[in-house]
Each structure stands twice: as C-alpha cells, then as structure tokens.
Design a protein around this motif. Structure first.
Motif, PDB file in Angstrom:
ATOM      1  N   ARG A  13      55.405  41.245  41.736  1.00 19.03           N
ATOM      2  CA  ARG A  13      54.244  40.406  41.923  1.00 19.03           C
ATOM      3  C   ARG A  13      53.093  40.864  41.038  1.00 19.03           C
ATOM      4  N   LYS A  14      52.211  39.954  40.675  1.00 18.54           N
ATOM      5  CA  LYS A  14      51.052  40.326  39.883  1.00 18.54           C
ATOM      6  C   LYS A  14      50.082  41.137  40.734  1.00 18.54           C
ATOM      7  N   ALA A  15      49.350  42.011  40.083  1.00 18.07           N
ATOM      8  CA  ALA A  15      48.376  42.840  40.784  1.00 18.07           C
ATOM      9  C   ALA A  15      47.203  41.980  41.240  1.00 18.07           C
ATOM     10  N   LYS A  16      46.651  42.318  42.387  1.00 13.94           N
ATOM     11  CA  LYS A  16      45.495  41.589  42.893  1.00 13.94           C
ATOM     12  C   LYS A  16      44.240  41.935  42.107  1.00 13.94           C
ATOM     13  N   LEU A  17      44.140  43.189  41.661  1.00 11.24           N
ATOM     14  CA  LEU A  17      42.999  43.612  40.857  1.00 11.24           C
ATOM     15  C   LEU A  17      43.288  43.360  39.383  1.00 11.24           C
ATOM     16  N   THR A  18      42.311  42.859  38.671  1.00  6.78           N
ATOM     17  CA  THR A  18      42.469  42.660  37.233  1.00  6.78           C
ATOM     18  C   THR A  18      42.217  43.982  36.515  1.00  6.78           C
ATOM     19  N   GLU A  19      42.484  44.003  35.217  1.00  4.11           N
ATOM     20  CA  GLU A  19      42.262  45.222  34.439  1.00  4.11           C
ATOM     21  C   GLU A  19      40.781  45.609  34.430  1.00  4.11           C
ATOM     22  N   GLN A  21      38.654  45.012  36.814  1.00  2.00           N
ATOM     23  CA  GLN A  21      38.351  45.561  38.137  1.00  2.00           C
ATOM     24  C   GLN A  21      38.891  46.976  38.270  1.00  2.00           C
ATOM     25  N   PHE A  22      40.059  47.260  37.669  1.00  2.00           N
ATOM     26  CA  PHE A  22      40.584  48.623  37.678  1.00  2.00           C
ATOM     27  C   PHE A  22      39.632  49.574  36.956  1.00  2.00           C
ATOM     28  N   LYS A  23      39.077  49.128  35.834  1.00  2.20           N
ATOM     29  CA  LYS A  23      38.134  49.969  35.091  1.00  2.20           C
ATOM     30  C   LYS A  23      36.876  50.221  35.907  1.00  2.20           C
ATOM     31  N   LYS A  24      36.381  49.190  36.586  1.00  3.66           N
ATOM     32  CA  LYS A  24      35.191  49.348  37.422  1.00  3.66           C
ATOM     33  C   LYS A  24      35.479  50.273  38.594  1.00  3.66           C
ATOM     34  N   LEU A  25      36.673  50.152  39.193  1.00  4.18           N
ATOM     35  CA  LEU A  25      37.060  51.035  40.289  1.00  4.18           C
ATOM     36  C   LEU A  25      37.119  52.477  39.815  1.00  4.18           C
ATOM     37  N   GLU A  26      37.636  52.700  38.610  1.00  7.25           N
ATOM     38  CA  GLU A  26      37.709  54.058  38.066  1.00  7.25           C
ATOM     39  C   GLU A  26      36.315  54.640  37.863  1.00  7.25           C
ATOM     40  N   GLU A  27      35.366  53.827  37.382  1.00 10.27           N
ATOM     41  CA  GLU A  27      33.987  54.293  37.223  1.00 10.27           C
ATOM     42  C   GLU A  27      33.373  54.658  38.569  1.00 10.27           C
ATOM     43  N   ILE A  28      33.648  53.860  39.579  1.00  8.98           N
ATOM     44  CA  ILE A  28      33.131  54.141  40.918  1.00  8.98           C
ATOM     45  C   ILE A  28      33.736  55.436  41.443  1.00  8.98           C
ATOM     46  N   MET A  29      35.038  55.633  41.214  1.00  9.06           N
ATOM     47  CA  MET A  29      35.710  56.840  41.698  1.00  9.06           C
ATOM     48  C   MET A  29      35.177  58.090  41.009  1.00  9.06           C
ATOM     49  N   GLU A  42      37.985  51.138  51.492  1.00  4.46           N
ATOM     50  CA  GLU A  42      36.700  50.512  51.809  1.00  4.46           C
ATOM     51  C   GLU A  42      35.969  50.065  50.535  1.00  4.46           C
ATOM     52  N   ILE A  43      36.037  50.873  49.479  1.00  6.42           N
ATOM     53  CA  ILE A  43      35.383  50.521  48.217  1.00  6.42           C
ATOM     54  C   ILE A  43      35.997  49.247  47.639  1.00  6.42           C
ATOM     55  N   ILE A  44      37.326  49.173  47.629  1.00  4.92           N
ATOM     56  CA  ILE A  44      38.003  47.995  47.084  1.00  4.92           C
ATOM     57  C   ILE A  44      37.661  46.757  47.909  1.00  4.92           C
ATOM     58  N   LYS A  45      37.638  46.923  49.218  1.00  2.00           N
ATOM     59  CA  LYS A  45      37.336  45.780  50.087  1.00  2.00           C
ATOM     60  C   LYS A  45      35.893  45.313  49.913  1.00  2.00           C
ATOM     61  N   LYS A  46      34.969  46.270  49.767  1.00  2.45           N
ATOM     62  CA  LYS A  46      33.548  45.925  49.645  1.00  2.45           C
ATOM     63  C   LYS A  46      33.208  45.365  48.263  1.00  2.45           C
ATOM     64  N   GLU A  47      33.686  46.011  47.210  1.00  2.54           N
ATOM     65  CA  GLU A  47      33.322  45.634  45.848  1.00  2.54           C
ATOM     66  C   GLU A  47      34.054  44.386  45.354  1.00  2.54           C
ATOM     67  N   PHE A  48      35.354  44.301  45.667  1.00  2.00           N
ATOM     68  CA  PHE A  48      36.176  43.250  45.078  1.00  2.00           C
ATOM     69  C   PHE A  48      36.661  42.212  46.081  1.00  2.00           C
ATOM     70  N   ASN A  49      36.393  42.433  47.360  1.00  2.00           N
ATOM     71  CA  ASN A  49      36.795  41.517  48.435  1.00  2.00           C
ATOM     72  C   ASN A  49      38.316  41.311  48.448  1.00  2.00           C
ATOM     73  N   ILE A  50      39.051  42.396  48.221  1.00  2.00           N
ATOM     74  CA  ILE A  50      40.511  42.375  48.244  1.00  2.00           C
ATOM     75  C   ILE A  50      40.963  43.394  49.280  1.00  2.00           C
ATOM     76  N   ASP A  51      41.866  42.970  50.157  1.00  2.00           N
ATOM     77  CA  ASP A  51      42.312  43.848  51.237  1.00  2.00           C
ATOM     78  C   ASP A  51      43.735  44.324  50.970  1.00  2.00           C
ATOM     79  N   TYR A  52      43.860  45.547  50.459  1.00  2.00           N
ATOM     80  CA  TYR A  52      45.157  46.183  50.276  1.00  2.00           C
ATOM     81  C   TYR A  52      45.530  46.922  51.552  1.00  2.00           C
TER      82      TYR A  52
END
Length: 89
Positions: A13-19, A21-29, A42-52
């Motif tokens: 399946r395709k990833a829910k986060l785009t590339e 968004q992955f870069k932004k998540l890495e900066e946040i981390m 919690e960060i992914i849910k708050k920033e990107f509104n995606i529930d993994y």
C-alpha cells in the motif's frame, strides 16, 4: 484461453505520509528530545492529522534512518567519572 499476468511496480500500500511530510517529521524529531513511540504518534496525529497504529511507528522511525532502542536509566547519584572508576578496577 488467454492468461493474464499482472505486473506490479511496487508491492503493498502507498504510505499515508508524503515525502515532504516525512522530511517535516524528521525536522520535528531533531528538535524534540526524549522521544518515544507514543510521543511520535501524537506528533503525527497533531501535525498531519493521520492516525497510524502504535506498532507502525518504529517502522517509520527506521525508515527515517534512526535506530529504535529502548531507553535506559541514568542514575542521578552516579559520579561523573564512573566509567574511569570502573576501568581502574
């Protein structure tokens, strides 16, 4: 009788986060400290509104190039030169 063959380019399946968004998540981390699975979820849910699911978070962390390890305890009473003292013995 005709035989159909399916050619799949990528499996799964395709990833829910785009590339991006992955870069932004890495900066946040990078800017956060003491991250664990729950905090990253919690960060992914708050920033990107995606529930993994929480079992998927370590896979995402590994995809970003980080190792996922269990934290260890730091004792506040331990002397600063504890490693040197242990090597002497």
């Amino acid at each position: 009788m005709k035989i159909y063959t399916l050619k799949y380019k990528n499996g799964g399946r395709k990833a829910k986060l785009t590339e991006e968004q992955f870069k932004k998540l890495e900066e946040i981390m990078i800017n956060e400290s003491f991250l664990n699975t729950r905090k990253i979820h919690e960060i992914i849910k708050k920033e990107f509104n995606i529930d993994y699911s929480t079992s998927r978070i370590p896979v995402i962390v590994k995809k970003l190039g980080y190792s996922y390890k269990k934290g260890y305890i730091l004792y506040f009473k331990m002397p600063n030169d504890a490693e040197i003292i242990l090597k002497k013995n």
